[in-house]
Scaffold this motif. Structure first.
Motif, PDB file in Angstrom:
ATOM      1  N   ARG A   1       0.831  -1.206   0.000  1.00 33.67           N
ATOM      2  CA  ARG A   1       0.000   0.000   0.000  1.00 33.67           C
ATOM      3  C   ARG A   1       0.868   1.260   0.000  1.00 33.67           C
ATOM      4  N   TRP A   2       1.962   1.238   0.728  1.00 28.78           N
ATOM      5  CA  TRP A   2       2.860   2.392   0.737  1.00 28.78           C
ATOM      6  C   TRP A   2       3.521   2.571  -0.634  1.00 28.78           C
ATOM      7  N   THR A   3       3.899   1.460  -1.271  1.00 32.70           N
ATOM      8  CA  THR A   3       4.509   1.542  -2.599  1.00 32.70           C
ATOM      9  C   THR A   3       3.522   2.123  -3.604  1.00 32.70           C
ATOM     10  N   LYS A   4       2.263   1.664  -3.534  1.00 35.17           N
ATOM     11  CA  LYS A   4       1.243   2.230  -4.418  1.00 35.17           C
ATOM     12  C   LYS A   4       1.060   3.720  -4.140  1.00 35.17           C
ATOM     13  N   GLN A   5       1.107   4.119  -2.896  1.00 33.26           N
ATOM     14  CA  GLN A   5       0.971   5.535  -2.539  1.00 33.26           C
ATOM     15  C   GLN A   5       2.068   6.359  -3.202  1.00 33.26           C
ATOM     16  N   LEU A   6       3.303   5.861  -3.181  1.00 33.25           N
ATOM     17  CA  LEU A   6       4.407   6.578  -3.809  1.00 33.25           C
ATOM     18  C   LEU A   6       4.250   6.633  -5.330  1.00 33.25           C
ATOM     19  N   LEU A   7       3.774   5.550  -5.926  1.00 32.20           N
ATOM     20  CA  LEU A   7       3.546   5.540  -7.366  1.00 32.20           C
ATOM     21  C   LEU A   7       2.481   6.558  -7.762  1.00 32.20           C
ATOM     22  N   GLN A   8       1.432   6.671  -6.964  1.00 35.48           N
ATOM     23  CA  GLN A   8       0.384   7.653  -7.253  1.00 35.48           C
ATOM     24  C   GLN A   8       0.904   9.078  -7.102  1.00 35.48           C
ATOM     25  N   GLN A   9       1.686   9.309  -6.052  1.00 40.51           N
ATOM     26  CA  GLN A   9       2.221  10.645  -5.816  1.00 40.51           C
ATOM     27  C   GLN A   9       3.144  11.071  -6.949  1.00 40.51           C
ATOM     28  N   ALA A  10       3.836  10.101  -7.534  1.00 41.88           N
ATOM     29  CA  ALA A  10       4.794  10.404  -8.601  1.00 41.88           C
ATOM     30  C   ALA A  10       4.125  10.990  -9.839  1.00 41.88           C
ATOM     31  N   ARG A  11       2.812  10.798  -9.979  1.00 37.61           N
ATOM     32  CA  ARG A  11       2.114  11.336 -11.145  1.00 37.61           C
ATOM     33  C   ARG A  11       2.149  12.861 -11.176  1.00 37.61           C
ATOM     34  N   THR A  12       2.142  13.477 -10.019  1.00 39.07           N
ATOM     35  CA  THR A  12       2.036  14.937  -9.980  1.00 39.07           C
ATOM     36  C   THR A  12       3.099  15.615  -9.128  1.00 39.07           C
ATOM     37  N   GLY A  13       3.792  14.866  -8.295  1.00 41.24           N
ATOM     38  CA  GLY A  13       4.737  15.476  -7.374  1.00 41.24           C
ATOM     39  C   GLY A  13       6.114  15.688  -7.978  1.00 41.24           C
ATOM     40  N   THR A  14       6.932  16.463  -7.278  1.00 43.61           N
ATOM     41  CA  THR A  14       8.318  16.693  -7.682  1.00 43.61           C
ATOM     42  C   THR A  14       9.206  15.588  -7.124  1.00 43.61           C
ATOM     43  N   LEU A  15      10.446  15.537  -7.595  1.00 45.26           N
ATOM     44  CA  LEU A  15      11.388  14.554  -7.078  1.00 45.26           C
ATOM     45  C   LEU A  15      11.626  14.779  -5.596  1.00 45.26           C
ATOM     46  N   ASP A  16      11.789  16.027  -5.172  1.00 41.60           N
ATOM     47  CA  ASP A  16      12.013  16.304  -3.749  1.00 41.60           C
ATOM     48  C   ASP A  16      10.838  15.825  -2.910  1.00 41.60           C
ATOM     49  N   GLU A  17       9.628  16.059  -3.383  1.00 39.73           N
ATOM     50  CA  GLU A  17       8.448  15.586  -2.661  1.00 39.73           C
ATOM     51  C   GLU A  17       8.428  14.064  -2.590  1.00 39.73           C
TER      52      GLU A  17
END
Length: 267
Positions: A215-231
Motif C-alpha cells: 500500500r505504501w509503494t502504491k501511494q508513492l507511485l500515485q504521488q509520482a504522477r504529480t509530485g516533484t522529485l524532492d516531494e
C-alpha cells in the motif's frame, strides 16, 4: 443470479471484482454503480488481509462506458442544463476516479472485451492492465460529441504519453489489444481463455509481499504522477522509516538468511 452492480469474490488475499451489468455491456451509470465502487473500495482498504484486487467485466465486454440510451433520452447524468449536467457528473461518474485515487490496494484490470470511452478510462484508473487478445480500446467520447468527463484527459497521457493520448482522444479511433500493448496501454496480452488465470497469477505474485508495504509503494507511485522529485524523496524517506520498523520487514530479512519463504502478517 446476483443483481449487484459489482460482484466481489474474496479468494484468500485477492479480491475479484466483476462489473455485473452485461445487459448494458457494463455501462457506468446510476447511483447504485457509483456507490458500489466507493463501498467496495472502502471495504478492501479496511481489510489488511486483502493484498491485491482484479477488476473485470461480466459477459463479452469489459465496460462500454456511459449509457448512450440515457444520453439520447437526456436522463440520468445527461439531463438538465449545462450547469446541472456538470453537477450530475461531480455527484455521479466522477466519484469513480476519486474512489480509485483513494484505493490503497493494488488493482489489476483484466480487460476481457471492449473498453470504450469511460470503459477505457476505467481500465486506466487501475494500476496494471492486461488484456485478452480480443479486447478493444477507444477514447471515443468525440464520436458521440462529448469530452472525457471522467478524467480521461488526465489519466491517459500519464500511461501512453501526451502525443499518443491526444491522437486517441481527438480521433476517437478504436485500437486492438496488440496496438494497446505496443503503445504501453496494457502490459501484456493473452488468449481470452487464459486471461483470468493470468490476472489472478499476477495478483498472487503481488499478494505474496507485505500488505502494508504494498500500500505504501502504491501511494508513492500515485504521488509520482504529480509530485516533484524532492516531494517523492521526502515521502519515501518517511514511509521507509515506518517500513523498517514493521514486523514484516524483520520477517523478510530473517527468512532471507534462513533461506525460507517469509510469512507476512501485515504488522
Amino acid at each position: 443470479m446476483s443483481t449487484e452492480p459489482i460482484l466481489c469474490e474474496i479468494r484468500g488475499p485477492i479480491a475479484l471484482l466483476t462489473l455485473n451489468r452485461p445487459d448494458t455491456r457494463n455501462a457506468l451509470s446510476g447511483e447504485e454503480m457509483f456507490a458500489a465502487f466507493e463501498q467496495l473500495f472502502e471495504r478492501l482498504d479496511a481489510d489488511l488481509s486483502i493484498r491485491a484486487a482484479v477488476l473485470t467485466g461480466a459477459g463479452s465486454a469489459f465496460c462500454s462506458g456511459g449509457n448512450v440510451a440515457e444520453m439520447r433520452d437526456r436522463t440520468g447524468m445527461f439531463g438538465g442544463s449545462p450547469e446541472q449536467i456538470a453537477a450530475h457528473y461531480r455527484a455521479g461518474i466522477q466519484r469513480i476516479p476519486r474512489a480509485f485515487q483513494r484505493l490503497q490496494v493494488p488493482i489489476i484490470a483484466a480487460v476481457n472485451g471492449a473498453a470504450i470511452g469511460a470503459g477505457n478510462d476505467l481500465a486506466c484508473m487501475c494500476d496494471i492492465r492486461i488484456a485478452a487478445s480480443t479486447a478493444r480500446f477507444a477514447e471515443s467520447f468525440v464520436k458521440v460529441g462529448i469530452i472525457p468527463g471522467d478524467g480521461g484527459c488526465w489519466l491517459l497521457p500519464r500511461i501512453v504519453g501526451a502525443s499518443r493520448a491526444a491522437e486517441l482522444a481527438l480521433t476517437g479511433d478504436s485500437i486492438d489489444a496488440a496496438e494497446a500493448l505496443r503503445i504501453g496501454l496494457v502490459s501484456r496480452v493473452v488468449e481470452p481463455a487464459a486471461l483470468m488465470d493470468e490476472a489472478l497469477a499476477l495478483a498472487a505474485r503481488i499478494a505474496a509481499n507485505p500488505p502494508q508495504v504494498l500500500r505504501w509503494t502504491k501511494q508513492l507511485l500515485q504521488q509520482a504522477r504529480t509530485g516533484t522529485l524532492d516531494e517523492a524523496l521526502d515521502a519515501a524517506g518517511q514511509l521507509q522509516g515506518q517500513a523498517h520498523h514493521t514486523a514484516d520487514h524483520a520477517e523478510a530479512v530473517t527468512a532471507f538468511f534462513e533461506k525460507r519463504p517469509p510469512v507476512f502478517t501485515g504488522h
